[in-house]
Design a protein around this motif. Structure first.
Motif, short mmCIF file in Angstrom:
data_model
loop_
_atom_site.label_atom_id
_atom_site.label_comp_id
_atom_site.label_asym_id
_atom_site.label_seq_id
_atom_site.Cartn_x
_atom_site.Cartn_y
_atom_site.Cartn_z
N MET A 1 -4.44 1.70 13.11
CA MET A 1 -3.34 1.58 12.15
C MET A 1 -3.89 1.34 10.76
N ASP A 2 -3.43 2.13 9.80
CA ASP A 2 -3.86 1.95 8.41
C ASP A 2 -3.25 0.69 7.83
N LEU A 3 -3.99 0.06 6.93
CA LEU A 3 -3.51 -1.15 6.30
C LEU A 3 -2.33 -0.86 5.36
N LEU A 4 -2.39 0.29 4.69
CA LEU A 4 -1.34 0.67 3.74
C LEU A 4 -0.66 1.95 4.21
N ASP A 5 0.65 1.98 4.17
CA ASP A 5 1.35 3.22 4.48
C ASP A 5 1.81 3.87 3.17
N GLU A 6 2.53 4.99 3.30
CA GLU A 6 2.94 5.74 2.11
C GLU A 6 3.84 4.92 1.19
N PHE A 7 4.68 4.03 1.75
CA PHE A 7 5.56 3.21 0.92
C PHE A 7 4.76 2.17 0.12
N ASP A 8 3.80 1.53 0.80
CA ASP A 8 2.94 0.56 0.11
C ASP A 8 2.21 1.23 -1.06
N ILE A 9 1.64 2.39 -0.80
CA ILE A 9 0.88 3.11 -1.83
C ILE A 9 1.80 3.49 -2.99
N SER A 10 2.99 3.97 -2.69
CA SER A 10 3.94 4.35 -3.75
C SER A 10 4.35 3.14 -4.58
N ILE A 11 4.58 2.01 -3.92
CA ILE A 11 4.96 0.78 -4.64
C ILE A 11 3.82 0.34 -5.55
N ILE A 12 2.59 0.35 -5.03
CA ILE A 12 1.43 -0.04 -5.84
C ILE A 12 1.28 0.89 -7.04
N LYS A 13 1.47 2.18 -6.84
CA LYS A 13 1.36 3.13 -7.97
C LYS A 13 2.42 2.84 -9.04
N GLU A 14 3.63 2.46 -8.62
CA GLU A 14 4.67 2.10 -9.58
C GLU A 14 4.26 0.85 -10.37
N LEU A 15 3.72 -0.15 -9.67
CA LEU A 15 3.28 -1.38 -10.34
C LEU A 15 2.12 -1.13 -11.29
N GLU A 16 1.25 -0.16 -10.95
CA GLU A 16 0.14 0.17 -11.85
C GLU A 16 0.64 0.76 -13.16
N LYS A 17 1.76 1.49 -13.12
CA LYS A 17 2.34 2.05 -14.34
C LYS A 17 2.86 0.93 -15.24
N ASP A 18 3.51 -0.06 -14.61
CA ASP A 18 4.07 -1.19 -15.36
C ASP A 18 4.26 -2.36 -14.39
#
Length: 150
Positions: A1-18
């Motif tokens: 099982m991966d530690l991060l799924d697609e939702f986690d990655i998408s949320i992190i990418k949003e937080l990296e923007k702002d």
């Protein structure tokens, strides 16, 4: 099982923007519930995948025009905890790493000018008990700094 799924990655990418983006705005952008965003961010924080959401300071705009990377040789490596605690008390020391090779520790430090750098190295760092020697490389500017690409 991966530690991060697609939702986690998408949320992190949003937080990296702002990093100040409201959870509700992230939820709207990703078309998921606000509750899900809140739960995911809480879990990522608990697991220390996200270690905090804080501002990134522009040190040069704050008057710190000089940076250096300094290797530190200790008198005895088992003194590292005491030396690290002393380094933490110096605000201009912004990073500290355990490394292999000729040094025990490697630090990043900032200073206002060359005189400030000299005082920082000779009067604050070199006087810490347990430090045998330092070797510094002056930083001429950061080409880039980033998080791991997800």
């Amino acid at each position: 099982m991966d530690l991060l799924d697609e939702f986690d990655i998408s949320i992190i990418k949003e937080l990296e923007k702002d990093g100040r983006m409201a959870f509700s705005a992230i939820a709207t952008n990703l078309k998921i519930s606000n509750t899900m965003v809140h739960q995911r961010i809480s879990r990522l924080l608990e697991q220390n995948i996200i270690t905090g959401i804080k501002p990134v300071l522009n040190e040069k705009k704050m008057g710190y025009d000089w940076g250096a990377f300094t290797g530190i040789t200790l008198t005895k490596d088992h003194d590292s905890d005491k030396v690290i605690e002393a380094l933490k008390s110096i605000p201009e020391v912004t990073e500290c790493y355990f490394i292999t090779g000729s040094f025990t520790l490697y630090i990043k430090l900032i200073a206002k000018d060359h005189d400030d750098m000299r005082k920082l190295l000779y009067e604050k760092i070199d006087t810490i008990p347990g430090i045998a020697k330092t070797d510094s490389i002056i930083e001429l500017g950061c080409a880039f700094k980033r998080n791991l690409t997800l």
